[in-house]
Design a protein around this motif. Structure first.
Motif, PDB file in Angstrom:
ATOM      1  N   ASP A   1     -56.643  21.836  47.942  1.00 38.10           N
ATOM      2  CA  ASP A   1     -57.356  20.680  47.535  1.00 38.10           C
ATOM      3  C   ASP A   1     -58.287  20.945  46.473  1.00 38.10           C
ATOM      4  O   ASP A   1     -59.187  20.214  45.999  1.00 38.10           O
ATOM      5  N   ARG A   2     -58.664  22.463  46.353  1.00 41.87           N
ATOM      6  CA  ARG A   2     -59.644  22.595  45.320  1.00 41.87           C
ATOM      7  C   ARG A   2     -59.579  23.855  44.425  1.00 41.87           C
ATOM      8  O   ARG A   2     -60.266  24.277  43.862  1.00 41.87           O
TER       9      ARG A   2
ATOM     10  N   GLU B   1     -56.955  16.708  54.112  1.00 44.14           N
ATOM     11  CA  GLU B   1     -57.193  16.950  52.820  1.00 44.14           C
ATOM     12  C   GLU B   1     -55.973  17.810  52.000  1.00 44.14           C
ATOM     13  O   GLU B   1     -55.444  17.567  51.300  1.00 44.14           O
TER      14      GLU B   1
ATOM     15  N   ASP C   1     -52.847  15.092  52.374  1.00 44.44           N
ATOM     16  CA  ASP C   1     -52.938  14.403  51.394  1.00 44.44           C
ATOM     17  C   ASP C   1     -52.390  15.005  49.966  1.00 44.44           C
ATOM     18  O   ASP C   1     -51.733  14.289  49.242  1.00 44.44           O
TER      19      ASP C   1
ATOM     20  N   THR D   1     -55.879  20.537  57.384  1.00 42.46           N
ATOM     21  CA  THR D   1     -56.725  19.534  57.205  1.00 42.46           C
ATOM     22  C   THR D   1     -56.039  18.262  56.357  1.00 42.46           C
ATOM     23  O   THR D   1     -55.024  18.485  55.936  1.00 42.46           O
TER      24      THR D   1
END
Ligand code: C2E
Ligand code: CA
Ligand code: CA
Ligand code: CA
Length: 279
Positions: free
Chosen positions: A211-212, A243, A246, A241
């Protein structure tokens, strides 16, 4: 003098803990672990994030040694592999997991569940391996499509010709094959085309910062594209998570395994977890 003695004892204990001694202790312990009933399995759910349906569970081995206490599979599996013990241990794992899965299907705990079992390199190079799988299916009544065998690229490329032939045999029996820890090896692209895998399990090293980290996102994106073209399914490991979930959903990866849904659990805890989901 007493105190000195104690210190010396402590020192001796420290030396015992060096890698070579530890190795020997584990090797010896592994030889009797099956007889002493020191192994057990825990089960980690695999979920379709779109529906929340449980599509399967991975059986993971646990060793509670009389001498060493709980030992991580990351530590003892390589030793069992080197000493050849892993063949017998792996057979026990497959039989135990199959029995449990049949029970769960009968109980109505998980009707459509597939059970995944890890297979090591030396099991794959065993000429009798596919026969052993067939025997497990026969004796337990587990349907071939309810069994998924996971192994890594590095395990598969040893004695490759022979392993490919055996994989073909397993697939024609109806067993599912999954490439484990995908994205950590060196020959990923070739391995998925050379072996008849139906599932790619993306390693958690590509997932933990997805996610990052745009680079890992890009790698996962290309794995999904590759899998799509080869008509293979993809499951993401180490999903911890919301995140992660998603982001994976955005990318089109729906099969999920990881702490976000559930940790590896002993039988009763797994059953309880399943019950709680149904409420
Ligand atoms: P693996 O096959 O890649 O199994 C997944 C490992 O990741 C498991 O560790 C699991 O507990 C852990 N895990 C699952 N979800 C998460 C998460 O969300 N976050 C994090 N940080 N970790 C997660 P475990 O049970 O310690 O097993 C380690 C390895 O030992 C396995 O990696 C597998 O290579 C090997 N192993 C375990 N059981 C067996 C077995 O029966 N036979 C063989 N040959 N190898 C086994
Ligand atoms: Ca695995
Ligand atoms: Ca894995
Ligand atoms: Ca792994």
């Amino acid at each position: 003098a007493k105190r000195m003695g104690r210190n010396q004892y402590h020192l001796f204990n420290e030396t015992l803990k060096n890698a070579a001694e530890q190795y020997l202790l584990m090797q010896q312990g592994l030889e009797t672990a099956l007889l002493r009933d020191e192994f057990s399995l825990v089960y980690q759910p695999q979920v379709d994030s779109r529906s929340g349906a449980v599509i399967g569970a991975e059986a993971l081995l646990r060793w509670n040694s009389a001498e060493l206490g709980f030992v991580s599979p990351q530590d003892f599996i390589p030793i069992a592999e080197q000493s050849g013990m892993i063949r017998q241990i792996g057979e026990w794992v497959m039989l135990e997991a199959a029995r449990q899965a049949v029970k769960w299907v009968k109980d109505g705990c998980c009707d459509k569940m597939q059970i995944s079992v890890n297979v090591s390199a030396s099991q794959l190079s065993d000429p009798a391996f596919s026969h052993k799988v067939a025997t497990v299916l026969q004796t337990t009544g587990l349907l071939p499509r309810q069994l998924c065998l996971e192994f890594t690229e590095s395990a598969a490329i040893r004695e490759e010709e022979h392993v490919i032939a055996m994989c073909d045999e397993l697939v024609s029996m109806g067993v599912t094959l999954a490439v484990d820890d995908f994205g950590t090896g060196y020959s990923s692209m070739r391995t998925v085309t050379a072996f008849p895998f139906q599932f790619i399990k993306i390693d958690r090293s590509l997932i933990f910062d997805i996610d990052r980290n745009p680079r890992n996102e890009a790698v996962v994106r290309s794995v999904l594209e590759l899998a799509d073209r080869l008509h293979m399914n993809v499951l993401a490991e180490g999903v911890e998570t919301l995140e992660h979930v998603d982001m994976l959903q955005q990318l089109g990866c729906y099969y999920i395994q990881g702490y976000y849904y559930g940790r590896p659990m002993a039988v009763e805890a797994f059953e309880q977890w399943m019950l709680n989901r149904k409420i």
